[in-house]
Scaffold this active site. Sequence first.
Site, PDB file in Angstrom:
ATOM      1  N   LYS A  39      32.315  39.724  42.745  1.00  0.00           N
ATOM      2  CA  LYS A  39      32.274  40.956  43.549  1.00  0.00           C
ATOM      3  C   LYS A  39      31.802  42.144  42.708  1.00  0.00           C
ATOM      4  O   LYS A  39      30.955  42.933  43.141  1.00  0.00           O
ATOM      5  CB  LYS A  39      33.669  41.236  44.114  1.00  0.00           C
ATOM      6  CG  LYS A  39      33.881  42.612  44.755  1.00  0.00           C
ATOM      7  CD  LYS A  39      33.155  42.743  46.076  1.00  0.00           C
ATOM      8  CE  LYS A  39      33.301  44.144  46.693  1.00  0.00           C
ATOM      9  NZ  LYS A  39      34.637  44.403  47.214  1.00  0.00           N
TER      10      LYS A  39
ATOM     11  N   THR B 120      40.081  44.936  45.462  1.00  0.00           N
ATOM     12  CA  THR B 120      39.032  44.929  44.441  1.00  0.00           C
ATOM     13  C   THR B 120      39.578  45.627  43.204  1.00  0.00           C
ATOM     14  O   THR B 120      39.693  46.853  43.162  1.00  0.00           O
ATOM     15  CB  THR B 120      37.759  45.638  44.933  1.00  0.00           C
ATOM     16  OG1 THR B 120      37.240  44.926  46.069  1.00  0.00           O
ATOM     17  CG2 THR B 120      36.702  45.658  43.844  1.00  0.00           C
TER      18      THR B 120
ATOM     19  N   LEU C 135      45.044  46.288  48.527  1.00  0.00           N
ATOM     20  CA  LEU C 135      45.511  47.557  47.965  1.00  0.00           C
ATOM     21  C   LEU C 135      44.405  48.251  47.175  1.00  0.00           C
ATOM     22  O   LEU C 135      43.446  47.610  46.733  1.00  0.00           O
ATOM     23  CB  LEU C 135      46.738  47.289  47.089  1.00  0.00           C
ATOM     24  CG  LEU C 135      47.921  46.685  47.863  1.00  0.00           C
ATOM     25  CD1 LEU C 135      48.904  46.001  46.919  1.00  0.00           C
ATOM     26  CD2 LEU C 135      48.621  47.746  48.685  1.00  0.00           C
TER      27      LEU C 135
END
Length: 341
Positions: free
Chosen positions: A215, A136, A103
Amino acid sequence: MKSNTRLWSQLQRAAHARGFSTTSRRLDNYTFIGLGQMGYQMARNLQAKLSPSDTVRLFDINKAAMQKLAEEMKTQQAGGAAVQLSQTAEEASKDADTVITCLPEPQHVKSAYESILRGVGAPKDTSSRLFIDCSTIDPSSSREVAGAVSSALPDAKGHFVDAPMSGGVVGATAGTLTFMLGAPESLVSRIEPILLRMGKRVLHCGPQGTGLSAKLANNYLLAINNIATAEAMNLGIRWGLDPKVLAGVINVSTGKCWPSEVNNPVPGVVETAPSSRDYKGGFGIGLMRKDLRLAMLAAQEADAKLALADRAKEVYEEAEKEEQCKGRDFSVVYRWLGGKE
């Protein structure tokens, strides 16, 4: 006897390569929520590599995307799990063994899991439900959702892990994504085969939340390197250097980085880079701006100083406002700088 041993070893290796077990297995129910550009391709690869006896339930607020993907899944060649469409995240997840979400923003993840947890009870057998979030978002929001899952499914009946990915839409389509996994060590062997149906590499970064931390740290560095590469290329070209010669020097010297070698911002230097097709495709400048914002938020929470973050944020915000840059690959900052094309 030796022949039988060799045959058994070959069968074991083949089964491992395919991601299947040589032992008997029960049927698995999967749910995939979030069919944007990345999720659409990931769900397609997951379904194609599962057993026909398994089931994949799909949900997205975009009903047209759901229907289109379901039709693609049903018309592809032999194999693949059965496909079902759901009207809500709650309905899609009710009987799922594994729920995968992909999402856009933290608020979307929180909202989806509020719905999911309304309908998901403890499994009837001795197993536990697995929730893999590939979005993320910031690590604190991810930990908040993990806490909600643990509260709703106590006694280890539910596990929420973070697995953001790298590789873009091209990697999602080709099934070559790299996943950065934040999960307990004990769950890695269960999660890895699932992620490898959608990618080619899983990097276990530590406990829940660390996948996102890795990340965002990587993408912060990428954001800075991209601006620096665009500036350096523009500088050298204005001094009279041929762009391919300059890139060749950088890429065998200490300035070498992914934005210079693979995603060079100057059109024609790397033929496969977005810059060589009017900056179309690739990693959108809006997504880079979002990841940079999340990295800055996480840095504030960790009391980590980011000396270049504020100016980099301004660069991406200002570039995205220009019509000739909006919606294009983040390397388009070279155009925003006035670089020669």
